[in-house]
Design an enzyme around this catalytic site. Structure first.
Site, PDB file in Angstrom:
ATOM      1  N   LYS A 194     -34.659  56.788  67.893  1.00 38.81           N
ATOM      2  CA  LYS A 194     -34.840  57.330  69.408  1.00 38.81           C
ATOM      3  C   LYS A 194     -33.463  57.882  70.014  1.00 38.81           C
ATOM      4  CE  LYS A 194     -36.501  56.584  73.830  1.00 38.81           C
ATOM      5  NZ  LYS A 194     -37.293  55.549  74.578  1.00 38.81           N
ATOM      6  N   GLU A 243     -27.247  49.786  63.004  1.00 41.81           N
ATOM      7  CA  GLU A 243     -27.802  49.549  61.658  1.00 41.81           C
ATOM      8  C   GLU A 243     -28.393  50.899  61.118  1.00 41.81           C
ATOM      9  OE1 GLU A 243     -28.429  47.843  64.520  1.00 41.81           O
ATOM     10  OE2 GLU A 243     -29.063  45.961  64.406  1.00 41.81           O
ATOM     11  N   GLY A 278     -39.420  53.030  72.180  1.00 43.28           N
ATOM     12  CA  GLY A 278     -39.347  52.871  70.767  1.00 43.28           C
ATOM     13  C   GLY A 278     -40.630  52.267  70.137  1.00 43.28           C
ATOM     14  N   ARG A 279     -40.973  51.279  70.914  1.00 43.52           N
ATOM     15  CA  ARG A 279     -42.143  50.257  70.169  1.00 43.52           C
ATOM     16  C   ARG A 279     -43.599  51.147  70.307  1.00 43.52           C
ATOM     17  NH1 ARG A 279     -39.289  47.983  74.219  1.00 43.52           N
ATOM     18  NH2 ARG A 279     -40.194  47.485  76.314  1.00 43.52           N
ATOM     19  N   GLU A 282     -40.904  42.285  72.868  1.00 45.76           N
ATOM     20  CA  GLU A 282     -40.021  43.017  73.533  1.00 45.76           C
ATOM     21  C   GLU A 282     -40.618  43.637  74.799  1.00 45.76           C
ATOM     22  OE1 GLU A 282     -36.630  45.311  71.297  1.00 45.76           O
ATOM     23  OE2 GLU A 282     -38.268  46.846  71.809  1.00 45.76           O
ATOM     24  N   HIS A 291     -53.340  28.328  53.489  1.00 52.90           N
ATOM     25  CA  HIS A 291     -52.797  27.326  52.449  1.00 52.90           C
ATOM     26  C   HIS A 291     -51.331  27.106  52.956  1.00 52.90           C
ATOM     27  CE1 HIS A 291     -56.411  27.430  49.928  1.00 52.90           C
ATOM     28  NE2 HIS A 291     -56.423  28.528  50.672  1.00 52.90           N
ATOM     29  N   LYS A 324     -25.861  43.167  70.972  1.00 49.92           N
ATOM     30  CA  LYS A 324     -25.308  44.248  70.358  1.00 49.92           C
ATOM     31  C   LYS A 324     -23.875  44.318  70.928  1.00 49.92           C
ATOM     32  CE  LYS A 324     -29.416  47.108  70.539  1.00 49.92           C
ATOM     33  NZ  LYS A 324     -29.933  48.396  71.037  1.00 49.92           N
TER      34      LYS A 324
HETATM   35  O1  F6P Z   1     -32.498  47.065  70.194  1.00 48.76           O
HETATM   36  C1  F6P Z   1     -33.865  47.287  70.316  1.00 48.76           C
HETATM   37  C2  F6P Z   1     -34.324  48.616  70.292  1.00 48.76           C
HETATM   38  O2  F6P Z   1     -33.790  49.474  71.230  1.00 48.76           O
HETATM   39  C3  F6P Z   1     -35.794  48.860  70.081  1.00 48.76           C
HETATM   40  O3  F6P Z   1     -36.456  48.935  71.476  1.00 48.76           O
HETATM   41  C4  F6P Z   1     -35.915  50.056  69.414  1.00 48.76           C
HETATM   42  O4  F6P Z   1     -37.244  50.059  68.967  1.00 48.76           O
HETATM   43  C5  F6P Z   1     -34.796  49.856  68.396  1.00 48.76           C
HETATM   44  O5  F6P Z   1     -33.600  49.228  69.088  1.00 48.76           O
HETATM   45  C6  F6P Z   1     -34.323  51.086  67.689  1.00 48.76           C
HETATM   46  O6  F6P Z   1     -33.708  51.957  68.634  1.00 48.76           O
HETATM   47  P1  F6P Z   1     -33.582  53.560  68.066  1.00 48.76           P
HETATM   48  O7  F6P Z   1     -34.991  54.147  67.770  1.00 48.76           O
HETATM   49  O8  F6P Z   1     -32.855  54.073  69.281  1.00 48.76           O
HETATM   50  O9  F6P Z   1     -32.572  53.519  66.893  1.00 48.76           O
END
Ligand code: F6P
Length: 532
Positions: A194, A200, A252-253, A338, A369, A497
């Site tokens: 987003k 990452e 995002g979620r 979240e 199990h 972060k």
């Molecule tokens: O760190 C949490 C977050 O902002 C989530 O809410 C989001 O889904 C994820 O990181 C990834 O964010 P982006 O889509 O901006 O890379």
């Protein structure tokens, strides 16, 4: 508002709710949305408790908040944003206004562009530099990963496009393991972010770029981007024709319904993807129209509030008896934790009740199990949510599916009934006697009286998956609205972060540990001595 519920709970807490479960209760304490059933008869909620819970929901103004969300009001107040993932599945295109402008033409245009791109890939009109696309690698994390990863797995029987892989972790083991399976000349890399700043994702995207650059001359031609930050995608070298944008009113979620779902659309095809959207849309219609006592998201939320905020059960297990939903618990962890893992209400006051619960789970029967021992005999009560389909997709193995269903139903029955000391004695009376009989019998007692809900549906189709996800989204919304919190921000992810960014040069040895606490400094020292 909570006092009456607490008083009611105190009155009924010691009751065995099995005594409530007569023939009428199953009808009264269940509801349907289309052909999806929610059964909450195996809980200690009675008619009075339900009325109090509905009263709570009404006093919290959930109906008005619901309409504020659907109509594009900026209900995400800490970020000043509307919350309109529902617009992404508004296939009829009924106008939805943000700041006076109808957003639906843009939503439908992006959807049409996604369909064209997905079809071109599936039919070989868009190819890699070595031929037809064989593999799609979605690089994203959190909401830019969990939705499509979960859904691609869930809808495997409908998967007739290229192979789809998901890379999320910055741990190089993740991307190395995926790229090893792919040919750079026939792979499409989708960078899903987003913000297009998540460290990452951007690190993995650059790794994929370098990997592809060793084989193909024009890496940018085999990259696509899904983002709200189109300027940043251009800087990364991705042609605007392969950038699928969305607006900041998609959290995002909550984003699997739009461009973030591109890998799912490529996997199952645009028609099946639209059936998935229609499932979500059908749940939206139900959520807006059904009376509270017939409203699946509201009822699921009220059960959640009863167990978490009123009874004090801190976790809930989500247990799909549908192996292809194996990533659903992880998906719901982000969606629920979240969204509702907040300690202050919208106005900044501390919450007077606990925040949303810990959500966890695994598919049944595997969990039986492993951790079900604790659910049955541990000292903490863990409300369970079962999901089960009447039919699987393996028609020739339907008898095996029936065994799966029997296991699901048996678990909720066992958790309710338990096993008394007398029944336990009878089980072992032929082998032990006297004090040893008593001792052995005690180990075989099941307290029972453990609440469960069951969500049942005909088959895990794209439409039903859409219903399930939208059901949980709206459940989270109702729980958050009752708590008075903002379910749509996530400030709690910021601090870690920031500290990670500051720690990277320390870990690399480019700066010292001065100013760090003793524990962190010692851990850095240990890892450096061992080669970090
Ligand atoms: O760190 C949490 C977050 O902002 C989530 O809410 C989001 O889904 C994820 O990181 C990834 O964010 P982006 O889509 O901006 O890379």
């Amino acid at each position: 508002m909570w006092d009456k519920l607490r008083a009611h709970h105190a009155k009924v807490a010691d009751r065995r709710f099995e005594s409530l479960v007569d023939a009428d209760r199953a009808a009264d304490f269940s509801a349907q949305a289309g052909d999806m059933l929610l059964d909450y008869a195996k809980t200690n909620i009675d008619v009075e408790g339900r009325a109090l819970l509905i009263d709570l929901l009404e006093r919290a103004g959930v109906a008005a908040k619901r309409e504020a969300m659907f109509s594009g009001k900026p209900i995400n107040e800490t970020e000043g944003r509307a919350v309109l993932h529902t617009a992404l599945r508004n296939l009829d295109g009924d106008p939805v206004f943000v700041d006076g402008a109808d957003i639906m033409p843009g939503v439908l245009e992006t959807l049409a562009r996604m369909e064209d791109f997905a079809t071109d890939i599936r039919e070989g009109r868009f190819a890699g530099q070595g031929g037809k696309i064989t593999d799609v690698v979605n690089i994203g994390i959190g909401g830019s990963d969990l939705g499509p990863a979960m859904a691609v797995k869930a809808l495997a029987p409908y998967h007739d496009g290229p192979r789809c892989h998901f890379v999320s972790n910055v741990d190089p083991a993740d991307i190395a393991g995926v790229l090893r399976q792919c040919d750079p000349a026939t792979t499409l890399v989708i960078v899903a972010s987003k913000t297009f700043t998540t460290i990452e994702t951007m690190t993995n995207a650059r790794t994929a770029q370098a990997w592809m650059g060793e084989v193909v001359s024009d890496t940018g031609a085999q990259f696509a981007a899904l983002s709200t930050a189109e300027d940043k995608t251009t800087d990364f070298g991705i042609d605007p024709s392969r950038v699928f944008g969305f607006e900041d009113w998609v959290g995002g979620r909550y984003s699997v319904w739009g461009p973030i779902g591109l890998s799912l659309m490529i996997a199952i095809g645009p028609q099946a993807f639209k059936a998935f959207l229609r499932g979500g849309q059908a749940m939206d219609t139900h959520f807006r129209a059904a009376a509270w006592h017939e409203n699946l998201p509201a009822l699921l939320a009220l059960v959640g509030i009863w167990h978490n905020q009123v009874c004090g059960y801190a976790t809930r297990a989500v247990l799909p008896y549908d192996n292809r939903l194996s990533r659903l618990p992880a998906y719901l962890q982000q969606l629920e934790m979240e969204s509702n893992g907040k300690g202050v209400s919208m106005d900044g006051a501390d919450l007077e009740v606990p925040s949303g619960p810990v959500v966890w789970g695994e598919p049944g029967t595997n969990g039986q199990h492993a951790f079900y021992q604790l659910i049955h005999q541990g000292t903490r009560v863990i409300p369970c949510e079962f999901l089960v389909a009447a039919r699987g997709h393996e028609d020739d193995l339907h008898h095996q599916h029936q065994l799966l269903v029997a296991n699901c139903l048996a678990q909720s029955e066992a958790l309710m009934r338990g096993r008394t000391l007398d029944e336990a004695r009878a089980k072992v009376a032929d082998r032990f006697e006297g004090a040893e009989l008593e001792r052995q019998a005690k180990h075989r007692v099941f307290p029972g009286n453990r609440p469960t809900v069951t969500i049942a549906y005909p088959q895990l189709t794209p439409f039903v998956l859409g219903q399930i996800i939208a059901l949980y989204e709206h459940r989270v919304f109702v729980e958050g609205a009752v708590l008075g919190i903002n379910s749509f921000d996530q400030w709690g992810v910021e601090l870690g972060k920031e500290l990670a960014t500051a720690l990277q040069p320390v870990v690399e040895g480019k700066s010292g540990v001065e100013g760090k606490d003793g524990s962190t400094a010692a851990l850095v020292g240990f890892l450096q001595r061992n080669g970090v």
